[in-house]
Motif scaffolding. Structure first.
Motif, PDB file in Angstrom:
ATOM      1  N   ASP A 183       0.842  -1.206   0.000  1.00 24.07           N
ATOM      2  CA  ASP A 183       0.000   0.000   0.000  1.00 24.07           C
ATOM      3  C   ASP A 183       0.878   1.258   0.000  1.00 24.07           C
ATOM      4  OD1 ASP A 183      -2.369  -1.517   0.114  1.00 24.07           O
ATOM      5  OD2 ASP A 183      -2.245  -1.639   2.308  1.00 24.07           O
ATOM      6  N   VAL A 184       1.924   1.226   0.807  1.00 23.71           N
ATOM      7  CA  VAL A 184       2.844   2.363   0.890  1.00 23.71           C
ATOM      8  C   VAL A 184       3.549   2.565  -0.447  1.00 23.71           C
ATOM      9  CG1 VAL A 184       4.924   3.275   1.993  1.00 23.71           C
ATOM     10  CG2 VAL A 184       3.205   2.084   3.365  1.00 23.71           C
ATOM     11  N   ALA A 185       3.997   1.458  -1.038  1.00 23.98           N
ATOM     12  CA  ALA A 185       4.712   1.523  -2.317  1.00 23.98           C
ATOM     13  C   ALA A 185       3.834   2.127  -3.409  1.00 23.98           C
ATOM     14  CB  ALA A 185       5.178   0.126  -2.716  1.00 23.98           C
ATOM     15  N   LYS A 186       2.566   1.682  -3.451  1.00 31.48           N
ATOM     16  CA  LYS A 186       1.639   2.176  -4.475  1.00 31.48           C
ATOM     17  C   LYS A 186       1.385   3.663  -4.313  1.00 31.48           C
ATOM     18  CE  LYS A 186      -2.938   1.293  -6.456  1.00 31.48           C
ATOM     19  NZ  LYS A 186      -4.180   0.481  -6.359  1.00 31.48           N
ATOM     20  N   ALA A 187       1.148   4.093  -3.053  1.00 29.94           N
ATOM     21  CA  ALA A 187       0.861   5.510  -2.793  1.00 29.94           C
ATOM     22  C   ALA A 187       2.074   6.400  -3.047  1.00 29.94           C
ATOM     23  CB  ALA A 187       0.388   5.678  -1.343  1.00 29.94           C
ATOM     24  N   ALA A 188       3.277   5.861  -2.825  1.00 28.03           N
ATOM     25  CA  ALA A 188       4.505   6.653  -3.006  1.00 28.03           C
ATOM     26  C   ALA A 188       5.050   6.557  -4.421  1.00 28.03           C
ATOM     27  CB  ALA A 188       5.564   6.192  -2.002  1.00 28.03           C
ATOM     28  N   GLY A 189       4.466   5.646  -5.225  1.00 20.70           N
ATOM     29  CA  GLY A 189       4.932   5.488  -6.597  1.00 20.70           C
ATOM     30  C   GLY A 189       6.301   4.835  -6.704  1.00 20.70           C
ATOM     31  N   VAL A 190       6.575   3.906  -5.790  1.00 21.21           N
ATOM     32  CA  VAL A 190       7.847   3.185  -5.815  1.00 21.21           C
ATOM     33  C   VAL A 190       7.562   1.694  -5.650  1.00 21.21           C
ATOM     34  CG1 VAL A 190       9.171   5.119  -4.855  1.00 21.21           C
ATOM     35  CG2 VAL A 190       8.175   3.420  -3.315  1.00 21.21           C
ATOM     36  N   SER A 191       8.588   0.886  -5.744  1.00 18.20           N
ATOM     37  CA  SER A 191       8.419  -0.557  -5.567  1.00 18.20           C
ATOM     38  C   SER A 191       8.436  -0.923  -4.082  1.00 18.20           C
ATOM     39  CB  SER A 191       9.548  -1.306  -6.275  1.00 18.20           C
ATOM     40  OG  SER A 191      10.782  -1.044  -5.639  1.00 18.20           O
ATOM     41  N   PRO A 192       7.854  -2.062  -3.694  1.00 16.52           N
ATOM     42  CA  PRO A 192       7.909  -2.514  -2.299  1.00 16.52           C
ATOM     43  C   PRO A 192       9.343  -2.668  -1.795  1.00 16.52           C
ATOM     44  CG  PRO A 192       6.229  -3.738  -3.481  1.00 16.52           C
ATOM     45  CD  PRO A 192       6.973  -2.927  -4.504  1.00 16.52           C
ATOM     46  N   SER A 193      10.259  -3.079  -2.675  1.00 14.54           N
ATOM     47  CA  SER A 193      11.656  -3.242  -2.244  1.00 14.54           C
ATOM     48  C   SER A 193      12.285  -1.895  -1.890  1.00 14.54           C
ATOM     49  CB  SER A 193      12.477  -3.923  -3.342  1.00 14.54           C
ATOM     50  OG  SER A 193      12.494  -3.145  -4.529  1.00 14.54           O
ATOM     51  N   THR A 194      11.854  -0.834  -2.609  1.00 13.36           N
ATOM     52  CA  THR A 194      12.357   0.507  -2.291  1.00 13.36           C
ATOM     53  C   THR A 194      11.866   0.944  -0.914  1.00 13.36           C
ATOM     54  OG1 THR A 194      12.506   1.176  -4.604  1.00 13.36           O
ATOM     55  CG2 THR A 194      12.368   2.943  -2.983  1.00 13.36           C
ATOM     56  N   VAL A 195      10.593   0.656  -0.615  1.00 17.36           N
ATOM     57  CA  VAL A 195      10.044   0.981   0.713  1.00 17.36           C
ATOM     58  C   VAL A 195      10.841   0.245   1.785  1.00 17.36           C
ATOM     59  CG1 VAL A 195       8.028   0.860   2.221  1.00 17.36           C
ATOM     60  CG2 VAL A 195       7.730   1.390  -0.206  1.00 17.36           C
ATOM     61  N   SER A 196      11.139  -1.033   1.510  1.00 14.83           N
ATOM     62  CA  SER A 196      11.916  -1.825   2.463  1.00 14.83           C
ATOM     63  C   SER A 196      13.290  -1.210   2.707  1.00 14.83           C
ATOM     64  CB  SER A 196      12.076  -3.254   1.933  1.00 14.83           C
ATOM     65  OG  SER A 196      12.807  -4.042   2.839  1.00 14.83           O
ATOM     66  N   ARG A 197      13.909  -0.712   1.630  1.00 17.18           N
ATOM     67  CA  ARG A 197      15.233  -0.083   1.767  1.00 17.18           C
ATOM     68  C   ARG A 197      15.143   1.244   2.518  1.00 17.18           C
ATOM     69  NH1 ARG A 197      15.786  -2.188  -3.639  1.00 17.18           N
ATOM     70  NH2 ARG A 197      17.373  -3.831  -3.695  1.00 17.18           N
ATOM     71  N   VAL A 198      14.050   1.970   2.316  1.00 16.64           N
ATOM     72  CA  VAL A 198      13.855   3.224   3.060  1.00 16.64           C
ATOM     73  C   VAL A 198      13.729   2.922   4.546  1.00 16.64           C
ATOM     74  CG1 VAL A 198      12.270   5.138   3.486  1.00 16.64           C
ATOM     75  CG2 VAL A 198      12.838   4.500   1.137  1.00 16.64           C
ATOM     76  N   ILE A 199      12.989   1.877   4.885  1.00 20.55           N
ATOM     77  CA  ILE A 199      12.824   1.474   6.283  1.00 20.55           C
ATOM     78  C   ILE A 199      14.181   1.129   6.890  1.00 20.55           C
ATOM     79  CG2 ILE A 199      11.861  -0.313   7.813  1.00 20.55           C
ATOM     80  CD1 ILE A 199       9.479  -0.475   5.811  1.00 20.55           C
ATOM     81  N   ALA A 200      15.034   0.504   6.078  1.00 16.90           N
ATOM     82  CA  ALA A 200      16.376   0.121   6.545  1.00 16.90           C
ATOM     83  C   ALA A 200      17.366   1.274   6.478  1.00 16.90           C
ATOM     84  CB  ALA A 200      16.896  -1.049   5.715  1.00 16.90           C
ATOM     85  N   ASP A 201      16.917   2.451   5.980  1.00 15.92           N
ATOM     86  CA  ASP A 201      17.785   3.616   5.809  1.00 15.92           C
ATOM     87  C   ASP A 201      18.986   3.279   4.933  1.00 15.92           C
ATOM     88  OD1 ASP A 201      18.387   6.290   6.105  1.00 15.92           O
ATOM     89  OD2 ASP A 201      19.529   6.003   7.956  1.00 15.92           O
ATOM     90  N   HIS A 202      18.718   2.599   3.829  1.00  9.70           N
ATOM     91  CA  HIS A 202      19.778   2.155   2.924  1.00  9.70           C
ATOM     92  C   HIS A 202      20.466   3.359   2.281  1.00  9.70           C
ATOM     93  CE1 HIS A 202      21.861  -0.010  -0.261  1.00  9.70           C
ATOM     94  NE2 HIS A 202      21.536  -1.148   0.340  1.00  9.70           N
ATOM     95  N   PRO A 203      21.801   3.390   2.275  1.00  5.31           N
ATOM     96  CA  PRO A 203      22.531   4.554   1.753  1.00  5.31           C
ATOM     97  C   PRO A 203      22.350   4.790   0.252  1.00  5.31           C
ATOM     98  CG  PRO A 203      24.039   2.743   2.245  1.00  5.31           C
ATOM     99  CD  PRO A 203      22.709   2.363   2.804  1.00  5.31           C
ATOM    100  N   HIS A 204      21.922   3.777  -0.500  1.00  7.26           N
ATOM    101  CA  HIS A 204      21.773   3.930  -1.949  1.00  7.26           C
ATOM    102  C   HIS A 204      20.441   4.562  -2.355  1.00  7.26           C
ATOM    103  CE1 HIS A 204      24.951   0.549  -2.675  1.00  7.26           C
ATOM    104  NE2 HIS A 204      25.484   1.695  -2.309  1.00  7.26           N
ATOM    105  N   ILE A 205      19.556   4.780  -1.397  1.00  7.63           N
ATOM    106  CA  ILE A 205      18.278   5.456  -1.685  1.00  7.63           C
ATOM    107  C   ILE A 205      18.466   6.938  -1.398  1.00  7.63           C
ATOM    108  CG2 ILE A 205      15.822   5.586  -1.148  1.00  7.63           C
ATOM    109  CD1 ILE A 205      16.634   2.938  -2.416  1.00  7.63           C
TER     110      ILE A 205
END
Length: 341
Positions: free
Chosen positions: A7-29
Motif C-alpha cells: 500500500d505504501v509503495a503504491k501511494a509513493a509510486g515506488v516498488s515494495p523493495s524501495t520501501v523496504s530499503r527506506v525502512i532500513a535507511d539504505h545509503p543507496h536510496i
C-alpha cells in the motif's frame, strides 16, 4: 485492515523493495525518495513489523550495552544514565532498541555478552568502559562482531573504533591550572590500574609536574582501591598528615564531593587550605558549597557518537576503525584558589 508495505509503495509510486530499503535507511536510496516514502508511511499510519523483518534480513535492530558492573550499581553513578541517554538518542534516530547487561560479576557479564553474540540478540555492542585486560573486548575482536568502545582501548586500538576525550591533555591542563595558582603538593586521587582513562589522566598529571620542574611523589597518588578499602579513615589520615597536599586532582565528581565532606569535618577549608578539581561535571557539582571546579567531558556526546559509529559499522561492515575525540573543558568554579603561604 492493516496497511501493508505494498500500500505504501503504491501511494509513493515506488516498488515494495524501495520501501523496504527506506525502512532500513539504505545509503543507496536518495534523501528525496526517503522523505517521500516516510511521509506516505506517516499519512497511511504504516508501522514496519521489525520482528518479522529481522527474520528476513537477520537483523535485530538492537544495540547491546555493556556496563562495567551490574546495572543497579552502575546506574548510581550519573555518568552511566547520561551516556546511555546519548546512545538511546542516536539509536532512536535509526529505530534501534537497546539491550543492557544485568550481570553482577565480571564472569556473568561475559556470559551475557557471549549469549548476545551467539544468539544474535543484538546487531552490535557498545562497551561503556575500557579496561587494561578485558576478555570481552578480546572475544568481540576474535569473533569479528561489531562493537565500539567508550574510552581508549589499552591494546589493539588500531583495530577498534572508539570514542574518548583526550584525557592526557585535559589532565595536564587541569594540573597546570593548579600549579599556576601556586600549588606544589598536588595529589592525584582515584587512580585505578585496570581503568585506561585513569592511566591516561595520571600521565597528564605527570607531564604537568615534569614541565613545571616538580617531583613526582608516589605518596600523593591515592588508588581507588584504597578509597574503597580504607574509606573515611584513610582519607582523613592522608589529609591530616604532616605533609598534606594543598590541591587535589580527583578522578570523578562523586569522589571529590566525598572529599569535600571529609575536609569540612576536619576543618580544612576549601579552597583556602585545599583546592579540589575533578571530572565529569555532574549537575550536583555547581550546587556544592563551594561550587566544584570540574572538567566537562560531554558525557551525552560520548554515548551519542559511540552509537553513531556502531550503527555505521552495522550498516557497512567494511568501515575502517577510527578514533573520535570529544572535546573536554574545565569549568572553573569556587573549589580552587591560590595557595596561602
Amino acid at each position: 485492515m492493516a496497511v501493508t508495505i505494498k500500500d505504501v509503495a503504491k501511494a509513493a509510486g515506488v516498488s515494495p523493495s524501495t520501501v523496504s530499503r527506506v525502512i532500513a535507511d539504505h545509503p543507496h536510496i536518495n534523501e528525496g525518495t526517503k522523505k517521500r516514502v516516510r511521509k506516505v508511511m506517516e499519512k497511511l499510519g504504516y508501522h514496519p513489523n521489525f520482528q518479522a523483518r529481522s527474520l528476513v534480513v537477520r537483523s535485530t535492530e538492537t544495540i547491546g550495552i555493556v556496563m562495567p558492573n551490574s546495572a543497579t550499581q552502575a546506574l548510581q553513578n550519573p555518568f552511566f544514565p547520561e551516556v546511555i541517554r546519548g546512545i538511546s538518542m542516536k539509536a532512536h534516530e535509526h529505530q534501534f532498541g537497546v539491550y543492557l547487561t544485568t550481570g553482577i560479576t565480571d564472569e556473568e557479564i561475559f556470559q551475557q555478552v557471549i549469549s548476545m553474540v551467539q544468539g544474535r540478540r543484538v546487531d552490535g555492542i557498545i562497551l561503556l568502559y575500557s579496561k587494561t585486560d578485558d576478555k570481552i573486548m578480546n572475544y568481540l575482536l576474535e569473533h569479528k562482531f561489531p562493537f565500539t568502545v567508550i574510552g581508549r582501548p589499552n591494546t589493539n586500538a588500531e583495530r577498534i573504533t572508539y570514542v574518548d576525550n583526550d584525557n592526557i591533555y585535559i589532565t595536564k591542563q587541569v594540573t597546570d591550572y593548579l600549579i599556576k595558582l601556586g600549588h606544589r603538593k598536588i595529589a592525584f586521587i582515584g587512580f585505578n590500574l585496570e581503568q585506561v582513562f585513569t592511566i591516561d589522566r595520571l600521565e597528564g598529571y605527570k607531564q604537568a609536574l615534569h614541565e613545571a620542574g616538580l617531583p613526582y611523589d608516589e605518596k600523593y597518588i591515592i588508588h581507588e582501591q584504597c578509597l574503597k578499602s580504607e574509606g573515611k579513615e584513610g582519607i582523613t589520615r592522608f589529609l591530616s598528615s604532616h605533609e598534606p597536599p594543598t590541591a587535589l586532582v580527583v578522578a570523578d565528581d562523586f569522589t571529590a564531593i566525598e572529599l569535600m565532606s571529609y575536609s569540612e569535618e576536619l576543618n580544612i577549608k576549601v579552597p583556602e587550605e585545599i583546592s579540589i578539581v575533578s571530572f565529569n561535571d555532574v549537575p550536583l557539582a555547581e550546587h556544592m558549597k563551594p561550587q566544584l571546579t570540574s572538567v566537562n567531558i560531554d558525557i551525552f556526546q560520548l554515548g551519542f557518537e559511540a552509537a553513531n559509529c556502531l550503527i555505521e559499522i552495522i550498516k557497512n561492515p567494511v568501515t575502517l576503525p577510527k578514533r573520535v575525540t570529544i572535546p573536554a573543558r574545565m569549568i572553573e568554579r569556587k573549589s580552587c584558589g591560590p595557595i596561602h603561604k
